[in-house]
Design a protein around this motif. Structure first.
Motif, short mmCIF file in Angstrom:
data_model
loop_
_atom_site.label_atom_id
_atom_site.label_comp_id
_atom_site.label_asym_id
_atom_site.label_seq_id
_atom_site.Cartn_x
_atom_site.Cartn_y
_atom_site.Cartn_z
N LYS A 42 -28.74 14.76 10.89
CA LYS A 42 -28.97 13.61 10.01
C LYS A 42 -30.42 13.39 9.63
CE LYS A 42 -28.42 10.75 14.17
NZ LYS A 42 -27.50 9.79 14.83
N VAL A 45 -32.37 16.11 5.36
CA VAL A 45 -31.56 15.82 4.18
C VAL A 45 -32.00 16.65 2.99
CG1 VAL A 45 -30.74 14.00 2.62
CG2 VAL A 45 -31.23 13.46 5.02
N ASP A 52 -25.17 15.09 -2.31
CA ASP A 52 -25.62 13.72 -2.58
C ASP A 52 -24.45 12.74 -2.45
OD1 ASP A 52 -24.16 13.75 -5.01
OD2 ASP A 52 -25.88 14.53 -6.11
N LYS A 53 -24.75 11.46 -2.66
CA LYS A 53 -23.74 10.42 -2.46
C LYS A 53 -22.52 10.61 -3.37
CE LYS A 53 -26.84 6.82 -0.72
NZ LYS A 53 -27.40 5.46 -0.95
N ASP A 54 -22.80 11.00 -4.61
CA ASP A 54 -21.68 11.20 -5.54
C ASP A 54 -20.80 12.37 -5.10
OD1 ASP A 54 -22.53 9.10 -7.10
OD2 ASP A 54 -23.64 10.35 -8.52
N GLU A 55 -21.43 13.43 -4.63
CA GLU A 55 -20.67 14.60 -4.18
C GLU A 55 -19.86 14.26 -2.93
OE1 GLU A 55 -23.47 18.31 -5.66
OE2 GLU A 55 -24.07 17.17 -3.88
N LEU A 56 -20.46 13.53 -2.01
CA LEU A 56 -19.75 13.16 -0.79
C LEU A 56 -18.58 12.21 -1.09
CD1 LEU A 56 -22.78 12.66 1.65
CD2 LEU A 56 -21.12 14.53 1.68
N ALA A 57 -18.74 11.42 -2.14
CA ALA A 57 -17.68 10.48 -2.52
C ALA A 57 -16.57 11.16 -3.31
CB ALA A 57 -18.26 9.33 -3.33
N HIS A 61 -15.64 14.76 3.22
CA HIS A 61 -16.38 15.83 3.88
C HIS A 61 -16.44 15.58 5.39
CE1 HIS A 61 -17.82 16.54 -0.22
NE2 HIS A 61 -18.41 17.65 0.19
N GLN A 65 -24.20 15.90 8.59
CA GLN A 65 -25.12 14.95 9.22
C GLN A 65 -24.46 14.14 10.35
OE1 GLN A 65 -26.86 13.06 5.52
NE2 GLN A 65 -28.70 13.88 6.48
#
Length: 303
Positions: A42, A45, A52-57, A61, A65
């Motif tokens: 974690k 980064v 990124d946040k959009d990809e993780l959303a 996943h 981290q």
């Protein structure tokens, strides 16, 4: 007969594995397991190109981290945890996506690891001390003496691999290479491996562009905040190791950044060499239409 399938997306760094993995996860309504050992931590980064946040959303996943650089976490730990997660996911999903450029970690899930004897922790501690005091050259020389066969195969710039091999050599009294390539139990799922590639010049250009973007996005500040931990195993990796040389006054910033690009290009070459050993991999170009890739996967699923 196995009815569950793991779609393993592999390839060199900066080639677009995350993007394809998300596309596959969305199409098959499933989840993603990351097998990128650099993205486990974690505190790292920017330098590890964490989604990124959009990809993780965009798709669920796992193993992103979830650990601290201060924790001990091995490929064996990852194998156990990833297989447990897969077992749970396959209760609801027929397909799961695995993605990552860390060949050993991908193989740990898809094929299984070789079995090694339990080694006293003091052996690794002494090797870590040797590395801190005398550097990677001391590890390389020691391994060349104890196991020349593995020495000729191993990534000699990776202290993790060198220390792991040496602790087995010292702790067991046998060469590390004698424990490799043993017969392993078969996985209770099928594996379809999709490898992404491109012409070498394109791969290198994408790597150079990514490093420039990392610098613009704050890589220097991230690395500087980790300087006090620079001797930890997790930080013996491209993108951080070079900047520590800059912070320690040994290199200029311009040279450190050029070394990051050079070492990342070398890493990409090693990744391709590793992944091309798997003759069953379905190789696709980085700019192939995902619809065509999905169609090919569906053909394999029905075969």
């Amino acid at each position: 007969m196995n009815t569950k399938t793991l779609l393993s997306v592999v390839g060199p760094t900066a080639i677009g594995k995350t993007k394809l993995a998300i596309t596959l996860a969305q199409h098959f309504n499933t989840e993603i397991i990351s097998a990128d050992s650099r993205q486990f931590f974690k505190e790292m980064v920017i330098g590890t190109a964490v989604p990124d946040k959009d990809e993780l959303a965009a798709a669920p996943h796992h193993f992103i981290q979830h650990k601290s650089i201060l924790e001990s976490y091995s490929v064996g730990d990852f194998e156990k945890e990833a297989l447990k997660k897969l077992d749970n996911l396959f209760k609801e999903k027929d397909i799961v996506v695995l993605v990552g450029g860390s060949g050993l970690y991908v193989d740990a899930v898809t094929k299984g690891l070789d079995s090694f004897p339990k080694i006293d922790a003091s052996v690794r501690a002494s090797l870590n001390t040797l590395f801190e005091k005398e550097g990677i050259t001391a590890l390389q020389q020691k391994l060349e003496n104890l196991d020349p066969e593995y020495y000729n195969k191993v990534d000699k710039d990776n202290p993790h691999r060198l220390i792991r091999a040496l602790e087995v050599c010292i702790g067991s009294g046998k060469p590390y290479s004698t424990f490799l390539n043993q017969e392993k139990p078969k996985r209770p799922f099928n594996v379809i491996t999709i490898g992404i590639t491109a012409d070498r010049e394109i791969i290198y250009d994408r790597i150079n562009t990514r490093v420039d973007l990392m610098e613009q996005n704050g890589l220097l500040n991230e690395a500087k905040a980790l300087t006090e931990h620079q001797n930890l195993n997790a930080l013996q990796t491209v993108g951080y190791r070079e900047l520590f040389q800059f912070f320690n006054g040994n290199w200029t910033l311009e040279f450190a950044l050029s070394e990051i690009k050079k070492n990342t290009r070398r890493f990409a070459k090693r990744q391709l060499t590793w992944f091309k050993k798997n003759k069953e991999t379905l190789w696709v170009n980085f700019n192939d239409d995902p619809k065509n890739i999905i169609a090919t996967i569906k053909e394999k699923l029905q075969a």
